[in-house]
Design a protein around this motif. Structure first.
Motif, PDB file in Angstrom:
ATOM      1  N   UNK A   1     -10.950  21.514  10.509  1.00 29.90           N
ATOM      2  CA  UNK A   1     -10.728  20.080  10.306  1.00 29.90           C
ATOM      3  C   UNK A   1     -10.815  19.317  11.626  1.00 29.90           C
ATOM      4  N   UNK A   2     -11.455  18.166  11.580  1.00 32.33           N
ATOM      5  CA  UNK A   2     -11.496  17.262  12.731  1.00 32.33           C
ATOM      6  C   UNK A   2     -10.554  16.076  12.557  1.00 32.33           C
ATOM      7  N   UNK A   3     -10.415  15.596  11.328  1.00 30.23           N
ATOM      8  CA  UNK A   3      -9.540  14.451  11.059  1.00 30.23           C
ATOM      9  C   UNK A   3      -8.683  14.748   9.830  1.00 30.23           C
ATOM     10  N   UNK A   4      -7.369  14.669  10.013  1.00 33.61           N
ATOM     11  CA  UNK A   4      -6.406  14.812   8.921  1.00 33.61           C
ATOM     12  C   UNK A   4      -5.792  13.435   8.708  1.00 33.61           C
ATOM     13  N   UNK A   5      -5.741  12.979   7.450  1.00 32.51           N
ATOM     14  CA  UNK A   5      -5.271  11.623   7.208  1.00 32.51           C
ATOM     15  C   UNK A   5      -4.446  11.516   5.936  1.00 32.51           C
ATOM     16  N   UNK A   6      -3.650  10.444   5.876  1.00 27.31           N
ATOM     17  CA  UNK A   6      -2.904  10.112   4.670  1.00 27.31           C
ATOM     18  C   UNK A   6      -3.807   9.254   3.788  1.00 27.31           C
ATOM     19  N   UNK A   7      -3.813   9.571   2.489  1.00 26.84           N
ATOM     20  CA  UNK A   7      -4.583   8.768   1.538  1.00 26.84           C
ATOM     21  C   UNK A   7      -3.921   7.400   1.408  1.00 26.84           C
ATOM     22  N   UNK A   8      -4.716   6.412   1.019  1.00 21.95           N
ATOM     23  CA  UNK A   8      -4.226   5.045   0.858  1.00 21.95           C
ATOM     24  C   UNK A   8      -4.591   4.553  -0.531  1.00 21.95           C
ATOM     25  N   UNK A   9      -3.607   3.976  -1.218  1.00 20.79           N
ATOM     26  CA  UNK A   9      -3.901   3.330  -2.502  1.00 20.79           C
ATOM     27  C   UNK A   9      -2.999   2.112  -2.663  1.00 20.79           C
ATOM     28  N   UNK A  10      -3.507   1.124  -3.350  1.00 20.39           N
ATOM     29  CA  UNK A  10      -2.758  -0.108  -3.554  1.00 20.39           C
ATOM     30  C   UNK A  10      -1.571   0.136  -4.480  1.00 20.39           C
ATOM     31  N   UNK A  11      -0.421  -0.395  -4.110  1.00 22.98           N
ATOM     32  CA  UNK A  11       0.785  -0.243  -4.927  1.00 22.98           C
ATOM     33  C   UNK A  11       0.616  -0.879  -6.298  1.00 22.98           C
TER      34      UNK A  11
ATOM     35  N   UNK B   1       0.836  -1.167   0.000  1.00 21.28           N
ATOM     36  CA  UNK B   1       0.000   0.000   0.000  1.00 21.28           C
ATOM     37  C   UNK B   1       0.884   1.234   0.000  1.00 21.28           C
ATOM     38  N   UNK B   2       0.422   2.251  -0.693  1.00 23.39           N
ATOM     39  CA  UNK B   2       1.119   3.527  -0.740  1.00 23.39           C
ATOM     40  C   UNK B   2       0.274   4.583  -0.045  1.00 23.39           C
ATOM     41  N   UNK B   3       0.946   5.630   0.433  1.00 21.09           N
ATOM     42  CA  UNK B   3       0.286   6.716   1.148  1.00 21.09           C
ATOM     43  C   UNK B   3       0.654   8.028   0.474  1.00 21.09           C
ATOM     44  N   UNK B   4      -0.041   8.363  -0.641  1.00 19.66           N
ATOM     45  CA  UNK B   4       0.351   9.498  -1.488  1.00 19.66           C
ATOM     46  C   UNK B   4      -0.360  10.819  -1.167  1.00 19.66           C
ATOM     47  N   UNK B   5      -0.059  11.400  -0.046  1.00 18.66           N
ATOM     48  CA  UNK B   5      -0.602  12.719   0.227  1.00 18.66           C
ATOM     49  C   UNK B   5      -1.639  12.766   1.328  1.00 18.66           C
ATOM     50  N   UNK B   6      -2.107  13.977   1.613  1.00 18.76           N
ATOM     51  CA  UNK B   6      -3.030  14.238   2.713  1.00 18.76           C
ATOM     52  C   UNK B   6      -4.426  14.604   2.223  1.00 18.76           C
ATOM     53  N   UNK B   7      -5.405  14.287   3.046  1.00 16.69           N
ATOM     54  CA  UNK B   7      -6.780  14.736   2.864  1.00 16.69           C
ATOM     55  C   UNK B   7      -7.366  14.979   4.245  1.00 16.69           C
TER      56      UNK B   7
ATOM     57  N   UNK C   1       1.929  22.760   2.806  1.00 15.55           N
ATOM     58  CA  UNK C   1       3.289  22.222   2.777  1.00 15.55           C
ATOM     59  C   UNK C   1       3.363  20.727   2.473  1.00 15.55           C
ATOM     60  N   UNK C   2       2.314  19.969   2.804  1.00 18.90           N
ATOM     61  CA  UNK C   2       2.426  18.512   2.731  1.00 18.90           C
ATOM     62  C   UNK C   2       1.285  17.813   1.996  1.00 18.90           C
ATOM     63  N   UNK C   3       0.424  18.533   1.297  1.00 19.91           N
ATOM     64  CA  UNK C   3      -0.727  17.916   0.624  1.00 19.91           C
ATOM     65  C   UNK C   3      -0.316  16.750  -0.276  1.00 19.91           C
ATOM     66  N   UNK C   4       0.815  16.866  -0.945  1.00 19.51           N
ATOM     67  CA  UNK C   4       1.263  15.825  -1.876  1.00 19.51           C
ATOM     68  C   UNK C   4       2.457  15.040  -1.337  1.00 19.51           C
ATOM     69  N   UNK C   5       2.685  15.102  -0.032  1.00 21.55           N
ATOM     70  CA  UNK C   5       3.802  14.390   0.585  1.00 21.55           C
ATOM     71  C   UNK C   5       3.630  12.890   0.398  1.00 21.55           C
ATOM     72  N   UNK C   6       4.686  12.209  -0.011  1.00 25.77           N
ATOM     73  CA  UNK C   6       4.655  10.756  -0.189  1.00 25.77           C
ATOM     74  C   UNK C   6       5.138  10.112   1.105  1.00 25.77           C
ATOM     75  N   UNK C   7       4.226   9.457   1.811  1.00 19.52           N
ATOM     76  CA  UNK C   7       4.561   8.818   3.081  1.00 19.52           C
ATOM     77  C   UNK C   7       5.212   7.451   2.889  1.00 19.52           C
ATOM     78  N   UNK C   8       5.354   7.014   1.655  1.00 17.85           N
ATOM     79  CA  UNK C   8       6.026   5.751   1.385  1.00 17.85           C
ATOM     80  C   UNK C   8       5.073   4.598   1.150  1.00 17.85           C
ATOM     81  N   UNK C   9       5.629   3.412   1.286  1.00 17.35           N
ATOM     82  CA  UNK C   9       4.899   2.187   0.966  1.00 17.35           C
ATOM     83  C   UNK C   9       5.031   1.194   2.112  1.00 17.35           C
ATOM     84  N   UNK C  10       3.945   0.471   2.375  1.00 18.30           N
ATOM     85  CA  UNK C  10       3.918  -0.541   3.425  1.00 18.30           C
ATOM     86  C   UNK C  10       3.269  -1.794   2.861  1.00 18.30           C
ATOM     87  N   UNK C  11       3.816  -2.943   3.201  1.00 19.84           N
ATOM     88  CA  UNK C  11       3.220  -4.210   2.778  1.00 19.84           C
ATOM     89  C   UNK C  11       2.293  -4.701   3.889  1.00 19.84           C
TER      90      UNK C  11
END
Length: 132
Positions: A16-26, A1-7, A95-105
């Motif tokens: 805002x009440x909840x800030x989170x990293x988006x999730x998409x399948x690698x 899974x990849x975490x490509x940015x904030x929403x 500053x971080x809307x498109x920040x790439x948080x990396x990938x996790x298996x």
């Protein structure tokens, strides 16, 4: 899974009440989404919950205002159900809307009990679904 940015979970980035990293399948598959939706469907069918959305929103919560501690309001800290105190996420998003948080298996998905803490200080897990 990849975490490509904030929403964030509402319409206004200044409240805002909840800030989170988006999730998409690698691999661009929808396997985790299908597993989450299937688990949700079982919960709905058994009467454990009501359907609120067509799909489970896959995300990684970074900031949740319900967990906020405000030293100026100590009386609220003693109350179990504290009111949310929204925050302005605009500077973080700029500053971080498109920040790439990396990938996790993902090897497994835990079904946890809300408002519970296990011996490992995470939510208490009721069941585990293998992703292999």
């Amino acid at each position: 899974m990849q975490f490509p940015g904030l929403e964030y979970m509402n319409d206004d980035p200044t409240e805002v009440d909840v800030l989170f990293a988006k999730v998409q399948a690698s691999d661009k598959s929808d396997r985790l989404q299908r597993v989450a939706d299937d688990i949700c469907e079982k919960f709905v069918a058994s009467g454990l919950m009501r359907r609120e959305h067509a799909h489970v929103k896959l995300h990684a919560t970074l900031i949740n205002s319900i967990k906020r501690q405000d030293d100026e309001l100590p009386e609220l800290l003693a109350v179990k159900k504290r009111p949310r105190i929204s925050f302005d996420a605009s500077p973080i998003l700029q500053n971080f809307k498109h920040f790439d948080f990396g990938e996790v298996k993902f090897k497994e998905v835990h079904i946890s009990t809300r408002h519970s803490i296990g011996s490992d200080r995470y939510y208490q897990s009721l069941a585990t679904v293998s992703m292999s």
